[in-house]
Design a protein around this motif. Structure first.
Motif, PDB file in Angstrom:
ATOM      1  N   GLY A 123       0.795  -1.220   0.000  1.00  0.00           N
ATOM      2  CA  GLY A 123       0.000   0.000   0.000  1.00  0.00           C
ATOM      3  C   GLY A 123       0.829   1.273   0.000  1.00  0.00           C
ATOM      4  O   GLY A 123       0.288   2.363  -0.178  1.00  0.00           O
ATOM      5  N   ASN A 160       1.296   3.902   5.055  1.00  0.00           N
ATOM      6  CA  ASN A 160      -0.037   4.175   4.526  1.00  0.00           C
ATOM      7  C   ASN A 160      -1.156   3.664   5.415  1.00  0.00           C
ATOM      8  O   ASN A 160      -2.317   3.765   5.047  1.00  0.00           O
ATOM      9  CB  ASN A 160      -0.223   3.554   3.137  1.00  0.00           C
ATOM     10  N   SER A 161      -0.831   3.076   6.573  1.00  0.00           N
ATOM     11  CA  SER A 161      -1.921   2.491   7.357  1.00  0.00           C
ATOM     12  C   SER A 161      -1.589   2.556   8.835  1.00  0.00           C
ATOM     13  O   SER A 161      -0.475   2.936   9.230  1.00  0.00           O
ATOM     14  CB  SER A 161      -2.155   1.046   6.928  1.00  0.00           C
ATOM     15  N   THR A 162      -2.552   2.148   9.654  1.00  0.00           N
ATOM     16  CA  THR A 162      -2.364   2.184  11.108  1.00  0.00           C
ATOM     17  C   THR A 162      -1.172   1.328  11.541  1.00  0.00           C
ATOM     18  O   THR A 162      -0.561   1.606  12.558  1.00  0.00           O
ATOM     19  CB  THR A 162      -3.630   1.684  11.827  1.00  0.00           C
ATOM     20  N   GLY A 180      -5.009  -2.645   4.928  1.00  0.00           N
ATOM     21  CA  GLY A 180      -4.435  -1.309   4.816  1.00  0.00           C
ATOM     22  C   GLY A 180      -5.289  -0.218   5.438  1.00  0.00           C
ATOM     23  O   GLY A 180      -5.352   0.907   4.932  1.00  0.00           O
ATOM     24  N   THR A 181      -5.899  -0.531   6.559  1.00  0.00           N
ATOM     25  CA  THR A 181      -6.783   0.412   7.268  1.00  0.00           C
ATOM     26  C   THR A 181      -6.082   1.744   7.577  1.00  0.00           C
ATOM     27  O   THR A 181      -5.000   1.758   8.157  1.00  0.00           O
ATOM     28  CB  THR A 181      -7.239  -0.227   8.603  1.00  0.00           C
ATOM     29  N   PHE A 182      -6.719   2.850   7.173  1.00  0.00           N
ATOM     30  CA  PHE A 182      -6.207   4.191   7.470  1.00  0.00           C
ATOM     31  C   PHE A 182      -7.338   4.884   8.235  1.00  0.00           C
ATOM     32  O   PHE A 182      -8.271   5.400   7.639  1.00  0.00           O
ATOM     33  CB  PHE A 182      -5.884   4.907   6.153  1.00  0.00           C
ATOM     34  N   THR A 183      -7.266   4.869   9.544  1.00  0.00           N
ATOM     35  CA  THR A 183      -8.358   5.407  10.374  1.00  0.00           C
ATOM     36  C   THR A 183      -8.342   6.932  10.418  1.00  0.00           C
ATOM     37  O   THR A 183      -7.322   7.563  10.143  1.00  0.00           O
ATOM     38  CB  THR A 183      -8.237   4.908  11.830  1.00  0.00           C
TER      39      THR A 183
END
Lengths: 342, 342
Positions: A74, A264-266, A310-313
């Motif tokens: 990601g 790109n993610s948590t 690829g969680t982006f909170t």
């Protein structure tokens, strides 16, 4: 977008304008980041390099200390609809079951063999880890390298019908090259398997095996039946290179804080926090996948669709704003996504 | 010396003569290894570099793949009468006990505090590991680095009354520099503590922190009371970088086999075996401490006195002969031992 965010974007735009003015007065030179649109993200990279490599400057970094880290899935290449390594692991299952038929009726192998896409999509991380362990345990390191290489040569991404190693982000390849051209050692720090990524990182990203930090299992040194030394992969995880594991992995393999970190993610949050604690000039950036047309759109930050991969909170987005990290918008900041784009 | 050994030495002498003839016909140039006496060991290094860096040659190694590994204690610096890091750990005990007085009457701390040299010399590896764990657990990585730096600035070796960092072998410094000048990435692969060696490896050997592989404990990422990210050292060993742990550590951190490996004791055996399994041209060398006058003499190989520290058994010596590894005799092969020697 909330008020602080708007004000931050305004500030970034002002900085960008300033940089353009500065650039206009400097002698003409080739753009090192041609696939980036002008804007705060591109300016941030150019400014960081200038400020850390100009001899005599207050934030000069001596060449031997120039270390930067990049997440992979990601950040450098496509991670949707599922991580590439998960595709590899699922493809390996029939081979594994052929060698150990007793697994045929055991979960999660049974589900994978069923070919039921909906059920497979619901497999949890522990399920996938169980499969991964079964697919690699007992292989020598050389066998594993050869196996992955073979798979990569034929496997294709379901959307673009191209090899996964072509689905890398052209703007990030330019950032890697530009940083290296300015004396930075580029490291990959991935939640993916260290040995998996090592197979292609040199060819695809110009990053040699010793500059890949990833989730790593134990290996065991022994002798084969001819008395020849071999290294065998074990099922036990030694380093889980996600979340807090990223700074821990950076310490284990690199031994010092990076001057810049891209994610790109948590799962990249702690790596960026750790990078930010270093003294002098540091650069932290996060890729936001907000371009469903050219790639994918997922968050759930900024009202984008939620995603398990690829969680982006919104919390991460807010932390980025608060800490002066730069969010790269694929849609706005990237002129081209892939090397094969026109 | 047994018959095969004599025949091997004869072969090596013939090779050395050949190399001298070749060298005599080549244009005059500065000797890259001036502290080495002419002989099989020096010739082996020169030949290895020539054969792996001559473009078009059958054993040419592309620059990106050039990796060499060096053990540290007894290979790059003095390890007698005890490992330098053991001196550091013992010196730390009073501080540790001041903070945790309950340790005062507990072994092995009690023995260390007694100042009884004979009893201290008898401490076992598990004893020392227990002390090491107590001295570092709970420290942040930065505190540990600062603490070791401070100690190194004042501690002195009991025989030479010089800082430990001056007790490095000049011929090995030349070998490191010569290999680097020919495109090799030089790594330290030590049974000593990875973080301990990282403190001075760059300054002393020109080896940056990310090229030090050593015995490594776990670290824990968390936040201090101000919410600032910190990395803390834990008492749990993650990689025991000795014996079979050396090739395992090389795989974990470097990810590929070295083209050359240098060691001096049984703890380096598996690293040399692993290096030797690689294809093409490989170089394996072991330093034999046979010079009591200028440094120390210990084996027990070749009738030298036995030693608990840096043991070089006759079995290892025989394996070296059988496998074409080169034994470096300090007495015969090294013109100078230390940089401060006349």
């Amino acid at each position: 977008m909330r008020r602080e965010a708007v004000s931050r974007v305004r500030q970034q735009a002002q900085l960008a304008t300033l940089a353009l003015v500065v650039a206009a007065t400097a002698p003409a030179q080739t753009d090192p980041l041609p696939s980036w649109n002008d804007g705060p993200a591109k300016t941030a990279i150019l400014t960081f390099v200038r400020e850390t490599t100009t001899p005599g400057g207050a934030t000069f970094v001596r060449p031997e200390a120039r270390v930067v880290t990049f997440d992979q899935d990601g950040t450098l290449w496509v991670e949707h609809p599922v991580y590439t390594q998960v595709m590899y692991i699922l493809d390996r299952v029939p081979d594994v079951v052929a060698k150990k038929p007793e697994l045929k009726d055991v979960e999660p192998f049974k589900t994978v063999l069923s070919g039921d896409h909906a059920a497979i999509a619901k497999l949890t991380m522990p399920d996938l880890e169980k499969i991964a362990a079964a697919t690699l345990a007992g292989m020598t390191v050389d066998q594993f390298y050869a196996e992955v290489k073979k798979w990569l040569a034929t496997a294709k991404h379901p959307r673009w019908m191209r090899p996964y190693t072509e689905l890398v982000y052209q703007p990030m390849l330019e950032a890697l090259r530009y940083l290296r051209a300015n004396g930075y050692k580029t490291f990959i720090v991935t939640g993916g398997g260290q040995d998996f990524v090592r197979v292609y990182a040199d060819q695809v990203y110009g990053v040699p095996p010793e500059q890949v930090v990833g989730t790593a299992g134990e290996t065991k040194f022994s002798y084969d039946k001819h008395g020849r030394p071999i290294l065998t992969k074990e099922a036990k995880v030694m380093l889980d290179d996600n979340n807090a594991g990223k700074p821990e992995g950076i310490h284990l393999v690199i031994g010092r804080q990076p001057f810049a970190a891209f994610g790109n993610s948590t799962g990249d949050r702690q790596m960026l926090e750790y990078t930010g604690t270093g003294s002098g000039r540091r650069l932290m950036m996060l890729v936001l996948h907000d371009d469903a047309q050219r790639e994918y759109a997922y968050g759930p930050a900024e009202g984008l669709p939620d995603s398990k991969v690829g969680t982006f909170t919104q919390q991460l987005y807010d932390e980025a704003e608060a800490n002066g990290w730069f969010v790269i918008s694929m849609k706005r900041d990237w002129k081209r996504i892939f090397p094969f784009d026109p």
